[in-house]
Motif scaffolding. Structure first.
Motif, PDB file in Angstrom:
ATOM      1  N   ILE A   5       0.823  -1.211   0.000  1.00 22.04           N
ATOM      2  CA  ILE A   5       0.000   0.000   0.000  1.00 22.04           C
ATOM      3  C   ILE A   5       0.853   1.255   0.000  1.00 22.04           C
ATOM      4  N   GLN A   6       1.984   1.210   0.713  1.00 15.25           N
ATOM      5  CA  GLN A   6       2.805   2.407   0.846  1.00 15.25           C
ATOM      6  C   GLN A   6       3.303   2.926  -0.496  1.00 15.25           C
ATOM      7  N   ARG A   7       3.363   2.051  -1.501  1.00 13.06           N
ATOM      8  CA  ARG A   7       3.802   2.514  -2.826  1.00 13.06           C
ATOM      9  C   ARG A   7       2.795   3.458  -3.465  1.00 13.06           C
ATOM     10  N   TYR A   8       1.564   3.429  -2.975  1.00 17.10           N
ATOM     11  CA  TYR A   8       0.508   4.260  -3.558  1.00 17.10           C
ATOM     12  C   TYR A   8       0.202   5.492  -2.713  1.00 17.10           C
ATOM     13  N   GLU A   9       0.921   5.640  -1.626  1.00 13.31           N
ATOM     14  CA  GLU A   9       0.697   6.777  -0.749  1.00 13.31           C
ATOM     15  C   GLU A   9       1.677   7.896  -1.071  1.00 13.31           C
ATOM     16  N   ASN A  10       1.200   9.105  -0.944  1.00 11.91           N
ATOM     17  CA  ASN A  10       2.032  10.307  -1.107  1.00 11.91           C
ATOM     18  C   ASN A  10       2.661  10.422  -2.493  1.00 11.91           C
ATOM     19  N   LEU A  11       1.966   9.915  -3.505  1.00  9.37           N
ATOM     20  CA  LEU A  11       2.429  10.118  -4.879  1.00  9.37           C
ATOM     21  C   LEU A  11       2.056  11.531  -5.334  1.00  9.37           C
ATOM     22  N   PRO A  12       2.772  12.067  -6.302  1.00 11.30           N
ATOM     23  CA  PRO A  12       2.426  13.400  -6.809  1.00 11.30           C
ATOM     24  C   PRO A  12       1.026  13.410  -7.422  1.00 11.30           C
ATOM     25  N   PRO A  13       0.438  14.608  -7.610  1.00 12.14           N
ATOM     26  CA  PRO A  13      -0.868  14.701  -8.273  1.00 12.14           C
ATOM     27  C   PRO A  13      -0.825  14.099  -9.678  1.00 12.14           C
ATOM     28  N   GLN A  14      -2.002  13.722 -10.168  1.00 15.85           N
ATOM     29  CA  GLN A  14      -2.086  13.064 -11.468  1.00 15.85           C
ATOM     30  C   GLN A  14      -1.438  13.898 -12.575  1.00 15.85           C
ATOM     31  N   ASP A  15      -1.695  15.192 -12.603  1.00 14.46           N
ATOM     32  CA  ASP A  15      -1.121  16.034 -13.661  1.00 14.46           C
ATOM     33  C   ASP A  15       0.405  16.018 -13.627  1.00 14.46           C
ATOM     34  N   ASP A  16       0.969  16.036 -12.426  1.00 18.82           N
ATOM     35  CA  ASP A  16       2.427  16.013 -12.307  1.00 18.82           C
ATOM     36  C   ASP A  16       2.986  14.666 -12.770  1.00 18.82           C
ATOM     37  N   LEU A  17       2.284  13.601 -12.434  1.00 20.33           N
ATOM     38  CA  LEU A  17       2.732  12.289 -12.869  1.00 20.33           C
ATOM     39  C   LEU A  17       2.703  12.177 -14.390  1.00 20.33           C
ATOM     40  N   ARG A  18       1.669  12.716 -14.984  1.00 21.36           N
ATOM     41  CA  ARG A  18       1.576  12.641 -16.451  1.00 21.36           C
ATOM     42  C   ARG A  18       2.709  13.410 -17.112  1.00 21.36           C
ATOM     43  N   ARG A  19       3.029  14.559 -16.568  1.00 23.87           N
ATOM     44  CA  ARG A  19       4.147  15.311 -17.144  1.00 23.87           C
ATOM     45  C   ARG A  19       5.451  14.542 -16.979  1.00 23.87           C
ATOM     46  N   ALA A  20       5.667  13.967 -15.803  1.00 19.76           N
ATOM     47  CA  ALA A  20       6.910  13.248 -15.548  1.00 19.76           C
ATOM     48  C   ALA A  20       7.037  12.008 -16.425  1.00 19.76           C
ATOM     49  N   LEU A  21       5.886  11.363 -16.705  1.00 20.38           N
ATOM     50  CA  LEU A  21       5.890  10.129 -17.499  1.00 20.38           C
ATOM     51  C   LEU A  21       5.662  10.399 -18.983  1.00 20.38           C
ATOM     52  N   GLN A  22       5.554  11.670 -19.341  1.00 23.96           N
ATOM     53  CA  GLN A  22       5.338  12.085 -20.734  1.00 23.96           C
ATOM     54  C   GLN A  22       4.062  11.475 -21.307  1.00 23.96           C
ATOM     55  N   LEU A  23       2.983  11.586 -20.533  1.00 22.33           N
ATOM     56  CA  LEU A  23       1.672  11.111 -20.956  1.00 22.33           C
ATOM     57  C   LEU A  23       0.775  12.297 -21.267  1.00 22.33           C
ATOM     58  N   PRO A  24      -0.233  12.102 -22.124  1.00 22.77           N
ATOM     59  CA  PRO A  24      -1.128  13.216 -22.473  1.00 22.77           C
ATOM     60  C   PRO A  24      -1.800  13.784 -21.232  1.00 22.77           C
ATOM     61  N   GLY A  25      -1.814  15.100 -21.149  1.00 17.58           N
ATOM     62  CA  GLY A  25      -2.383  15.742 -19.972  1.00 17.58           C
ATOM     63  C   GLY A  25      -3.883  15.875 -20.001  1.00 17.58           C
ATOM     64  N   SER A  26      -4.487  15.899 -21.192  1.00 16.94           N
ATOM     65  CA  SER A  26      -5.906  16.229 -21.288  1.00 16.94           C
ATOM     66  C   SER A  26      -6.795  15.039 -21.661  1.00 16.94           C
ATOM     67  N   LYS A  27      -6.217  13.931 -22.112  1.00 13.97           N
ATOM     68  CA  LYS A  27      -7.026  12.798 -22.562  1.00 13.97           C
ATOM     69  C   LYS A  27      -7.331  11.820 -21.426  1.00 13.97           C
ATOM     70  N   THR A  28      -8.436  11.110 -21.579  1.00 18.86           N
ATOM     71  CA  THR A  28      -8.710   9.983 -20.705  1.00 18.86           C
ATOM     72  C   THR A  28      -7.695   8.889 -21.011  1.00 18.86           C
ATOM     73  N   ILE A  29      -7.062   8.353 -19.960  1.00 17.91           N
ATOM     74  CA  ILE A  29      -6.062   7.306 -20.140  1.00 17.91           C
ATOM     75  C   ILE A  29      -6.606   6.000 -19.573  1.00 17.91           C
ATOM     76  N   ALA A  30      -6.693   4.984 -20.434  1.00 19.61           N
ATOM     77  CA  ALA A  30      -7.082   3.633 -20.022  1.00 19.61           C
ATOM     78  C   ALA A  30      -5.824   2.783 -20.030  1.00 19.61           C
ATOM     79  N   CYS A  31      -5.510   2.160 -18.899  1.00 20.16           N
ATOM     80  CA  CYS A  31      -4.210   1.527 -18.719  1.00 20.16           C
ATOM     81  C   CYS A  31      -4.327   0.039 -18.426  1.00 20.16           C
TER      82      CYS A  31
END
Length: 287
Positions: free
Chosen positions: A84-110
């Motif tokens: 569980i601790q791996r999912y705690e205190n992660l950056p906000p979704q927008d920041d994660l998308r920028r860091a991972l070079q993922l689209p910021g505005s689209k719905t992402i199905a993973c």
């Protein structure tokens, strides 16, 4: 006291011959049941002086062992778990998308996991062709597997279908948290282990990510998932049913968000620490 924990029936039988207390941890009933040692193992587990126990990860596994003659009192069902601790205190979704070079505005199905046959990747490709405004992210697989599925996809899906290949397990939570929907479209092309007995660790990671989950409706997955409670279950082997599940999530954002929150809450029942505690409790109760 000293105890032998093993996942090979040969080691368990050796422990029994030596009179040592043991736990046989089996994640796939099909493997030991095919062994020539299995009838002898069943016999030993029925002896009153037996000092052994059996751990399975699913109720399906427990029921199969019971049908084979193992006493229920000697079996514990301990599903796999999640850090569980791996999912705690992660950056906000927008920041994660920028860091991972993922689209910021689209719905992402993973999708996250291996790309073996039976994982339903071809059904995800179908959805990518139908939902051009949704970005489909597939995490995992070796170079050959990724190449095969890329070749399967039509040229037009290149803009909204992305394969990362293998990523370290410690990085997976960042991708799952960056997504909007998580996909688990297993099919009957999976081995019997995957369909009937497996307790995929992906299930618990998906729960902990707190996102809407769309999963194939197999009995072993219903041990953890409940339809429209913590996941949206769809019939397996149907690309159109997977698409229907995605459409439901898109059309019902409030219900999907509630389902995702329930998934996050449910994940707290499946930590590795809790599994360890349950294991020790079971061991202490053995003869």
């Amino acid at each position: 006291r000293q105890l032998i924990n093993a996942r090979q029936i040969e080691l368990v039988m050796m422990a029994a011959r030596l009179g040592r207390p043991f736990v046989f941890e089996c994640h796939n009933f099909l493997k030991p049941s095919a062994s020539k040692l299995f009838p002898r193992f069943v016999e030993i587990m029925n002896r009153s002086r037996c000092r052994g126990g059996l751990v399975t990860t699913t109720l399906a596994g427990k029921h199969s062992f019971m049908q084979a003659g193992i006493p229920e009192s000697r079996i514990a069902v301990l599903p796999n778990g999640v850090y569980i601790q791996r999912y705690e205190n992660l950056p906000p979704q927008d920041d994660l998308r920028r860091a991972l070079q993922l689209p910021g505005s689209k719905t992402i199905a993973c999708f996250s996991g291996s790309l073996y046959p039976g994982r339903g990747i071809e059904n995800i490709i179908y959805c990518a062709e139908q939902y051009r405004d949704t970005y489909f992210l597939i995490i995992g697989g070796n170079a050959e597997e990724v190449r095969r599925y890329r070749d399967m996809a039509q040229d037009g899906t290149a803009a909204n279908l992305h394969f990362t290949g293998h990523v370290p397990s410690t990085e997976v939570p960042r991708y799952l948290k960056a997504a909007d929907v998580l996909l688990m479209p297993n099919t009957s092309k999976s081995s019997g282990h995957s369909i009937d007995y497996a307790s995929p660790m992906k299930v618990f990671d998906y729960l902990a990510a707190g996102k809407p989950i769309i999963a194939s409706d197999f009995p072993v997955l219903r041990e953890i998932f409940a339809h429209e409670h913590n996941a949206f279950l769809v019939p397996a082997d149907s690309e159109s049913e997977l698409a229907r599940g995605l459409q439901w999530v898109l059309d019902n954002p409030v219900a999907a968000a509630n389902m995702a929150e329930q998934a996050r809450i449910d994940s707290k029942k499946y930590t590795w620490e809790q599994r360890a505690d349950a294991y020790l409790s079971f061991v202490r109760e053995l003869p």
